[in-house]
Design an enzyme around this catalytic site. Sequence first.
Site, PDB file in Angstrom:
ATOM      1  N   ASN A 447       0.839  -1.198   0.000  1.00 45.39           N
ATOM      2  CA  ASN A 447       0.000   0.000   0.000  1.00 45.39           C
ATOM      3  C   ASN A 447       0.877   1.252   0.000  1.00 45.39           C
ATOM      4  O   ASN A 447       1.598   1.509   0.970  1.00 45.39           O
ATOM      5  CB  ASN A 447      -0.909   0.028   1.231  1.00 45.39           C
ATOM      6  CG  ASN A 447      -1.655   1.354   1.356  1.00 45.39           C
ATOM      7  OD1 ASN A 447      -2.625   1.595   0.658  1.00 45.39           O
ATOM      8  ND2 ASN A 447      -1.178   2.236   2.228  1.00 45.39           N
ATOM      9  N   GLU A 448       0.866   1.992  -1.097  1.00 49.06           N
ATOM     10  CA  GLU A 448       1.457   3.330  -1.235  1.00 49.06           C
ATOM     11  C   GLU A 448       2.974   3.381  -1.097  1.00 49.06           C
ATOM     12  O   GLU A 448       3.534   4.474  -0.958  1.00 49.06           O
ATOM     13  CB  GLU A 448       0.794   4.319  -0.252  1.00 49.06           C
ATOM     14  CG  GLU A 448      -0.662   4.579  -0.571  1.00 49.06           C
ATOM     15  CD  GLU A 448      -1.280   5.682   0.269  1.00 49.06           C
ATOM     16  OE1 GLU A 448      -0.631   6.148   1.217  1.00 49.06           O
ATOM     17  OE2 GLU A 448      -2.424   6.086  -0.031  1.00 49.06           O
ATOM     18  N   ASP A 449       3.652   2.247  -1.165  1.00 54.00           N
ATOM     19  CA  ASP A 449       5.109   2.306  -1.057  1.00 54.00           C
ATOM     20  C   ASP A 449       5.752   2.911  -2.304  1.00 54.00           C
ATOM     21  O   ASP A 449       6.709   3.684  -2.199  1.00 54.00           O
ATOM     22  CB  ASP A 449       5.677   0.908  -0.802  1.00 54.00           C
ATOM     23  CG  ASP A 449       5.343   0.407   0.596  1.00 54.00           C
ATOM     24  OD1 ASP A 449       4.689   1.144   1.347  1.00 54.00           O
ATOM     25  OD2 ASP A 449       5.738  -0.721   0.938  1.00 54.00           O
ATOM     26  N   SER A 489      -0.559  -0.681  -4.552  1.00 56.51           N
ATOM     27  CA  SER A 489      -1.725   0.182  -4.678  1.00 56.51           C
ATOM     28  C   SER A 489      -1.415   1.543  -4.057  1.00 56.51           C
ATOM     29  O   SER A 489      -1.165   1.632  -2.854  1.00 56.51           O
ATOM     30  CB  SER A 489      -2.929  -0.446  -3.955  1.00 56.51           C
ATOM     31  OG  SER A 489      -4.063   0.390  -4.023  1.00 56.51           O
ATOM     32  N   HIS A 509      -5.237   6.390  -5.845  1.00 58.75           N
ATOM     33  CA  HIS A 509      -5.725   6.879  -4.560  1.00 58.75           C
ATOM     34  C   HIS A 509      -5.995   8.370  -4.731  1.00 58.75           C
ATOM     35  O   HIS A 509      -5.103   9.115  -5.140  1.00 58.75           O
ATOM     36  CB  HIS A 509      -4.693   6.659  -3.459  1.00 58.75           C
ATOM     37  CG  HIS A 509      -4.454   5.215  -3.129  1.00 58.75           C
ATOM     38  ND1 HIS A 509      -3.644   4.808  -2.083  1.00 58.75           N
ATOM     39  CD2 HIS A 509      -4.923   4.073  -3.696  1.00 58.75           C
ATOM     40  CE1 HIS A 509      -3.628   3.487  -2.027  1.00 58.75           C
ATOM     41  NE2 HIS A 509      -4.393   3.013  -3.007  1.00 58.75           N
TER      42      HIS A 509
END
Length: 875
Positions: A447-449, A489, A509
């Site tokens: 997530n968002e890395d 993501s 996102h």
Amino acid sequence: MASHIRVEPVGWQYKQRETDERPLSEEMVCPGWSACSQFPTEIHLELMKAKKIPHPYKGRNEHEVQWVSKRHWLFRSEIHVSASDLQSRNHFELEFEGLDTFATVYLNGNQILESDNHFLPHHITLDKQDLKEKNELVLVFHPPLEIAKKREEQYGKVRAGSCNLGDPCRVYVRKMQSCWRWDWGPELLTMGPDRAIILHMSTLTINPWVRSEVDENLIPHLSLDLGLSVSVLPEQKVEAEVVLTSLAPEQRQIKSERKEITGTGEMFVDWDLHNLVELWWPNGSGTPHRYQLDIRLFDTEGVVLDVHNSKIAFRRAKLIRRPLEGQPGSTFMFSINNRPIYAGGSNWIPTDQILPMIEPERYTKLLELAAEGNQNMIRCWGGGVYEPDSFYDTCDRLGLMVWQDFMFSCAVYPCHAEFVASVQAEAIANVKRLRRFACIVLFCGNNEDYQQILQWNIVPQVLPAQVIYEQVLPDIVREHTQVDYWPGSPNKVPGDSWKTDDPTQGDVHRWEVWAGTRPWQDYDLLNGRLVSEFGMPSAPDIRTIDWWLEGGTSERYIDSKMMTQHNRAGSHVKRFAVHMLELFRMTGDFETWAYQTQILQSEALGFAYRSWRRQWKGKGKEFNSGALVWQLNDSFPVTSWSIIDYFLRPKPAYFAVKRELSTVTVAIARTVEKNRENDRPRQFYEFGAFQTRDVHLDIWGSNASDSPVKATLVVTAIDLANPTWHKRSPDVPVTLQPNASTDFHTNLPIPEPTENVSDPIAPSGTVVVQVQLVAMDGNTLASRCDWPQPYRFLNFPDPKLNVRREGERLIMTVQQPLKGLVLSLAEWKEGEAEVKFEDNGLDLFPNDCVTVVAKGLADRPLRARYMGTEQGIIV
């Protein structure tokens, strides 16, 4: 009687370890041991129940309990084994489903395990001589922050989120990342045996790989390997029976097979089940059919050696990425059983910061609320945990697709050999555990890395864990499942770029709104092929706020210390103010403010869902394939982005999402053109230097069914300033295309009063417009009201709300338009039954007769809040 015996430890106790220097044997006989209140358990939970610490979620107690995770803690129990069981079994395995997190385990004084990964189950094979009839099991838990800091010194400090996302050293610890602090959760470094511990005694054990697959022609197949704990020797004779049965009430046997086993039981059965089973469908698209699978092992005398029971389902799930008509990029779309599915749902975070505090029914209630809210997808977010089987089993039952992140979030994770090895073991164990669930439709690397590389201006653009996300994890998923994999993501675009916000491909996102760079009225312009995160926060139920305030009134104001303690979002006061002051009249009344935040969240999320669903336009034009709101639930009582608060009380936004994800919806959007450009919402009426010049409407509908829907479109307008003026446009027959949205009107002039105009500059600035879809039998399929914005310019008339009760049914009418009706109990004492409203946060229009079921209401009085009467009236 089965030959496989499962024994759980009993008599759990805990104590703080006095010193590392004292031998453990001496520590065991020292006083200070206390009985555990439950098992599985966690140290904060035990100390709280024993009243040794205050409740960490109340007031500012979070800060008072930080000492707990800086100590070493001991847990001990006994495992009782009968002499006959020891004699008759030859395979002994001690299973730890999960230990949180740094734990040394001793059995009868001998160390058998050193664990440092909360997500990794352990299976320790024991020799018969390791066991006695009464066995002492001791677990020593070590402070996670201390160890994380040592690893940070060894490997270097990295960037890991903003200041409200925990200490960056968290990246070196395979532990729930959000327990280090997040922008919706407390800093509470949990420790303890928080999942089951079981001693298995057997001669032969089943650990099957069940593959319930559906091919491209939608023909279901079932194949399985028995996965025996030890190989069957040539001189042994062991048989296995596999039975597939439909569930109650029918309980019809579909297929069975019994035969002798050789080796480890690879490819024991391979069945073609064409025309024998029904397919599993997501919520809203069909029935999530499931079946009972029973496997039994027998020895030569017919004694049952082991039994495996599970519920399985058959479905074909694919992530489809293909070119679009008239727009660049490609789809990011889920197909179930060859049918494109619009993914409407929520992001899921751990539903309690202290995991053993989660009762099994809590999972059930939350997921049932999601399904009842017309959602069909849950994204299990990468900063939490791999949830227990009961979570996924409930998703299977309810038809909730699960997007499963691996547990990496908002950080630059390391990639040294020991770390990768631990991640590999973690991923293999959890993929094998979860692969049997039909609900799992995607595994996602992080997530968002990827996003952080650009967001933090990291130069050179290097992400060490890229090898994990793009090699290690996809290889594991490919080897052990047929589920699709997505690296992150949001994912970076192919090639060398680290761009992660390309709306034409992959998932995105959308946080521009909460960041304050765009108004929520721009959600229709902030599209993406699938929006996997977006959100607007709000205050929870006022009773939830009063719970953490502990009845105190001195902190019962908008930006008090205690309210700030329970709002972790960065710059939340400023960000709330930007949206609130634009839309509503200023208020200093606490409950009015809380209500307004809920209406803000409801309006924003409702507009986002209907705007993006409009872009689901049919084959080749799936310009938006889904939206997953951040977030469904809370991990502790807090002002957050959740649509259901910690005590499972739905906010008005929950119902807004529910309405927008109905099978058939109708939508309306108002655009206000001005005499000059400005940066305020396009929907706002302007006065002064900026003036409104023209106003028009877009009207469309959405249909999630497989068949076209014929209806009549009815458009009605009422002027709030001149309530005797109303206008109904000519009714128009319309057809909603199947599994798509359909535009009815674009740039439709808005009805304007022709006499007694309240404002000649913007005569429609007080006009409310309602659109309805009326079925051929006269029943209303869907309706929607559009109100002129901003609401602070409006003088809301008394709607003359009438609420008639018929048992649990509330039948409501108004004489003038009503905005934002929120119903709640007028009086409630802790411990009393809640009321479950079927709908809430409503707009009502004259001539409507709206019925809402309120389960559990009985004869208790209700409070009704709505715009213009924010403090409410008793009804």
